[in-house]
Design a protein around this motif. Structure first.
Motif, PDB file in Angstrom:
ATOM      1  N   GLY A  63       0.811  -1.219   0.000  1.00  0.00           N
ATOM      2  CA  GLY A  63       0.000   0.000   0.000  1.00  0.00           C
ATOM      3  C   GLY A  63       0.838   1.260   0.000  1.00  0.00           C
ATOM      4  N   ARG A  64       2.071   1.129   0.499  1.00  0.00           N
ATOM      5  CA  ARG A  64       2.937   2.288   0.673  1.00  0.00           C
ATOM      6  C   ARG A  64       3.822   2.549  -0.547  1.00  0.00           C
ATOM      7  NH1 ARG A  64       6.242   1.339   5.844  1.00  0.00           N
ATOM      8  NH2 ARG A  64       4.250   1.733   6.869  1.00  0.00           N
ATOM      9  N   ASN A  65       4.210   1.497  -1.240  1.00  0.00           N
ATOM     10  CA  ASN A  65       5.176   1.625  -2.337  1.00  0.00           C
ATOM     11  C   ASN A  65       4.516   1.683  -3.698  1.00  0.00           C
ATOM     12  OD1 ASN A  65       8.080   1.415  -1.262  1.00  0.00           O
ATOM     13  ND2 ASN A  65       7.018  -0.205  -0.160  1.00  0.00           N
ATOM     14  N   PHE A  66       4.887   2.683  -4.442  1.00  0.00           N
ATOM     15  CA  PHE A  66       4.387   2.796  -5.815  1.00  0.00           C
ATOM     16  C   PHE A  66       5.156   1.835  -6.725  1.00  0.00           C
ATOM     17  CE2 PHE A  66       4.443   4.834 -10.059  1.00  0.00           C
ATOM     18  CZ  PHE A  66       3.087   4.732 -10.327  1.00  0.00           C
ATOM     19  N   ILE A  67       6.465   1.726  -6.473  1.00  0.00           N
ATOM     20  CA  ILE A  67       7.308   0.817  -7.274  1.00  0.00           C
ATOM     21  C   ILE A  67       7.486  -0.485  -6.509  1.00  0.00           C
ATOM     22  CG2 ILE A  67       9.595   0.459  -8.295  1.00  0.00           C
ATOM     23  CD1 ILE A  67       9.769   3.530  -8.594  1.00  0.00           C
ATOM     24  N   THR A  68       7.196  -1.587  -7.165  1.00  0.00           N
ATOM     25  CA  THR A  68       7.364  -2.912  -6.564  1.00  0.00           C
ATOM     26  C   THR A  68       8.237  -3.766  -7.484  1.00  0.00           C
ATOM     27  OG1 THR A  68       5.301  -3.693  -7.591  1.00  0.00           O
ATOM     28  CG2 THR A  68       5.142  -2.860  -5.343  1.00  0.00           C
ATOM     29  N   PRO A  69       8.944  -4.766  -6.924  1.00  0.00           N
ATOM     30  CA  PRO A  69       9.866  -5.553  -7.752  1.00  0.00           C
ATOM     31  C   PRO A  69       9.172  -6.417  -8.802  1.00  0.00           C
ATOM     32  CG  PRO A  69       9.775  -6.433  -5.525  1.00  0.00           C
ATOM     33  CD  PRO A  69       9.012  -5.153  -5.503  1.00  0.00           C
ATOM     34  N   PHE A  70       7.944  -6.822  -8.546  1.00  0.00           N
ATOM     35  CA  PHE A  70       7.129  -7.522  -9.556  1.00  0.00           C
ATOM     36  C   PHE A  70       5.665  -7.207  -9.314  1.00  0.00           C
ATOM     37  CE2 PHE A  70       9.355 -10.443  -6.671  1.00  0.00           C
ATOM     38  CZ  PHE A  70       8.351 -10.942  -5.877  1.00  0.00           C
ATOM     39  N   ASP A  71       4.786  -7.739 -10.142  1.00  0.00           N
ATOM     40  CA  ASP A  71       3.360  -7.389 -10.086  1.00  0.00           C
ATOM     41  C   ASP A  71       2.803  -7.392  -8.663  1.00  0.00           C
ATOM     42  OD1 ASP A  71       3.029  -6.957 -12.717  1.00  0.00           O
ATOM     43  OD2 ASP A  71       1.744  -8.699 -13.127  1.00  0.00           O
ATOM     44  N   ALA A 194       4.669 -22.380  -5.236  1.00  0.00           N
ATOM     45  CA  ALA A 194       5.541 -22.685  -6.380  1.00  0.00           C
ATOM     46  C   ALA A 194       4.916 -22.173  -7.677  1.00  0.00           C
ATOM     47  CB  ALA A 194       5.800 -24.192  -6.473  1.00  0.00           C
ATOM     48  N   ASN A 195       3.603 -22.306  -7.801  1.00  0.00           N
ATOM     49  CA  ASN A 195       2.907 -21.831  -9.015  1.00  0.00           C
ATOM     50  C   ASN A 195       3.010 -20.311  -9.159  1.00  0.00           C
ATOM     51  OD1 ASN A 195       2.141 -24.428  -9.712  1.00  0.00           O
ATOM     52  ND2 ASN A 195       0.131 -24.287  -8.739  1.00  0.00           N
ATOM     53  N   VAL A 196       2.917 -19.586  -8.039  1.00  0.00           N
ATOM     54  CA  VAL A 196       3.052 -18.128  -8.079  1.00  0.00           C
ATOM     55  C   VAL A 196       4.471 -17.748  -8.508  1.00  0.00           C
ATOM     56  CG1 VAL A 196       2.868 -15.962  -6.789  1.00  0.00           C
ATOM     57  CG2 VAL A 196       1.310 -17.826  -6.263  1.00  0.00           C
ATOM     58  N   ILE A 197       5.466 -18.429  -7.926  1.00  0.00           N
ATOM     59  CA  ILE A 197       6.867 -18.142  -8.274  1.00  0.00           C
ATOM     60  C   ILE A 197       7.109 -18.430  -9.758  1.00  0.00           C
ATOM     61  CG2 ILE A 197       9.282 -18.803  -7.854  1.00  0.00           C
ATOM     62  CD1 ILE A 197       8.345 -19.391  -4.889  1.00  0.00           C
ATOM     63  N   GLU A 198       6.510 -19.506 -10.236  1.00  0.00           N
ATOM     64  CA  GLU A 198       6.642 -19.843 -11.657  1.00  0.00           C
ATOM     65  C   GLU A 198       6.077 -18.728 -12.548  1.00  0.00           C
ATOM     66  OE1 GLU A 198       6.144 -23.839 -14.358  1.00  0.00           O
ATOM     67  OE2 GLU A 198       4.628 -23.462 -12.826  1.00  0.00           O
ATOM     68  N   SER A 199       4.940 -18.170 -12.157  1.00  0.00           N
ATOM     69  CA  SER A 199       4.332 -17.096 -12.960  1.00  0.00           C
ATOM     70  C   SER A 199       5.197 -15.843 -12.916  1.00  0.00           C
ATOM     71  CB  SER A 199       2.893 -16.796 -12.510  1.00  0.00           C
ATOM     72  OG  SER A 199       2.888 -16.042 -11.331  1.00  0.00           O
ATOM     73  N   ILE A 200       5.859 -15.582 -11.790  1.00  0.00           N
ATOM     74  CA  ILE A 200       6.763 -14.429 -11.677  1.00  0.00           C
ATOM     75  C   ILE A 200       7.962 -14.619 -12.605  1.00  0.00           C
ATOM     76  CG2 ILE A 200       8.355 -13.199 -10.120  1.00  0.00           C
ATOM     77  CD1 ILE A 200       6.303 -13.900  -7.834  1.00  0.00           C
ATOM     78  N   ILE A 201       8.507 -15.834 -12.621  1.00  0.00           N
ATOM     79  CA  ILE A 201       9.651 -16.123 -13.494  1.00  0.00           C
ATOM     80  C   ILE A 201       9.295 -15.933 -14.965  1.00  0.00           C
ATOM     81  CG2 ILE A 201      11.150 -17.981 -14.350  1.00  0.00           C
ATOM     82  CD1 ILE A 201      11.253 -19.062 -11.490  1.00  0.00           C
ATOM     83  N   ILE A 202       8.120 -16.426 -15.338  1.00  0.00           N
ATOM     84  CA  ILE A 202       7.680 -16.311 -16.735  1.00  0.00           C
ATOM     85  C   ILE A 202       7.582 -14.830 -17.148  1.00  0.00           C
ATOM     86  CG2 ILE A 202       5.713 -16.680 -18.307  1.00  0.00           C
ATOM     87  CD1 ILE A 202       5.231 -19.350 -16.685  1.00  0.00           C
ATOM     88  N   LYS A 203       7.098 -14.003 -16.224  1.00  0.00           N
ATOM     89  CA  LYS A 203       6.918 -12.578 -16.549  1.00  0.00           C
ATOM     90  C   LYS A 203       8.228 -11.787 -16.563  1.00  0.00           C
ATOM     91  CE  LYS A 203       2.313 -12.311 -14.471  1.00  0.00           C
ATOM     92  NZ  LYS A 203       1.545 -11.847 -13.304  1.00  0.00           N
ATOM     93  N   TYR A 204       9.162 -12.149 -15.682  1.00  0.00           N
ATOM     94  CA  TYR A 204      10.304 -11.260 -15.458  1.00  0.00           C
ATOM     95  C   TYR A 204      11.684 -11.821 -15.826  1.00  0.00           C
ATOM     96  CZ  TYR A 204       6.974  -8.278 -13.122  1.00  0.00           C
ATOM     97  OH  TYR A 204       5.892  -7.475 -12.848  1.00  0.00           O
ATOM     98  N   ALA A 205      11.807 -13.132 -15.925  1.00  0.00           N
ATOM     99  CA  ALA A 205      13.142 -13.681 -16.176  1.00  0.00           C
ATOM    100  C   ALA A 205      13.550 -13.512 -17.648  1.00  0.00           C
ATOM    101  CB  ALA A 205      13.176 -15.141 -15.786  1.00  0.00           C
TER     102      ALA A 205
END
Length: 205
Positions: A63-71, A194-205
């Protein structure tokens, strides 16, 4: 990819505590003394509360940060999934203690092993998020988590079958069945993370 270290630090702390809870659960089901088991349960409760605090901090930072490391939604999903693992590990220990069940039971022992393995792989994957350099190791960890969840399904089925075939005390059947269910859900929650981490990898790696 913007680097906002606070999220990585919080996630790593949560994953660390989830793994520690896996170790404590394994320690608890290997302990024959009721008083010592109760003392381990108190340690698990403390770790679970600390993880609740960290999860709350993650949501506050969102709620505080406008910039986040991923979605933002992925941060929310991962925080919730890791919190669920902690809840179900603690829930498993609580039920074993509450029902006074002797944890020297093949199903409970195997489930505790799988929960510990799952929490170790989740820790590995979460710690890889910070720089995304060890994608192979992260992917292998997630494959292992899927395999662990499948094994837990098999252990659950075999334990229930054995319980119905060999246990004549109906109360004992109900107690153990509930414990198996909560422990199996803990492995499901590892797979969710694990599924959430997988989706993060797909988007950002």
């Amino acid at each position: 990819m913007p680097k906002n270290k606070v999220f990585y630090e919080l996630f790593e702390d949560v994953a660390d505590k989830v793994y520690e809870m896996g170790l404590k659960l394994k320690e608890m089901v290997s302990e024959h003394d009721n008083n010592k088991r109760a003392a381990i349960l108190a340690q698990l409760e403390d770790l679970e509360h600390k993880n609740d605090d960290n999860t709350h901090r993650i949501f506050t930072e969102l709620g505080r940060n406008f910039i986040t490391p991923f979605d933002r939604e992925d941060i929310h999903y991962l925080a919730s999934a890791l919190d669920d693992i902690a809840d179900y590990i603690y829930g498993s220990a609580k039920k074993i203690n509450f029902y006074g069940v002797n944890p020297n039971d093949t199903g409970i022992q195997k489930m505790a092993d799988l929960i510990l393995q799952g929490s170790a792989e989740i820790k590995k994957a979460v710690f890889g998020l910070r720089d995304m350099k060890n994608l192979r190791e992260m992917t292998e960890a997630m494959v292992k988590v899927n395999s662990i969840e499948n094994q837990a399904d098999d252990v659950f089925d075999m334990s229930i079958e054995k319980l119905f075939n060999h246990e004549n005390d109906f109360k004992e059947v109900i107690k153990k069945r509930e414990i198996y269910q909560v422990m199996e859900i803990a492995t499901d929650k590892c797979e969710d993370a694990a599924n959430v981490i997988e989706s993060i990898i797909i988007k950002y790696a």
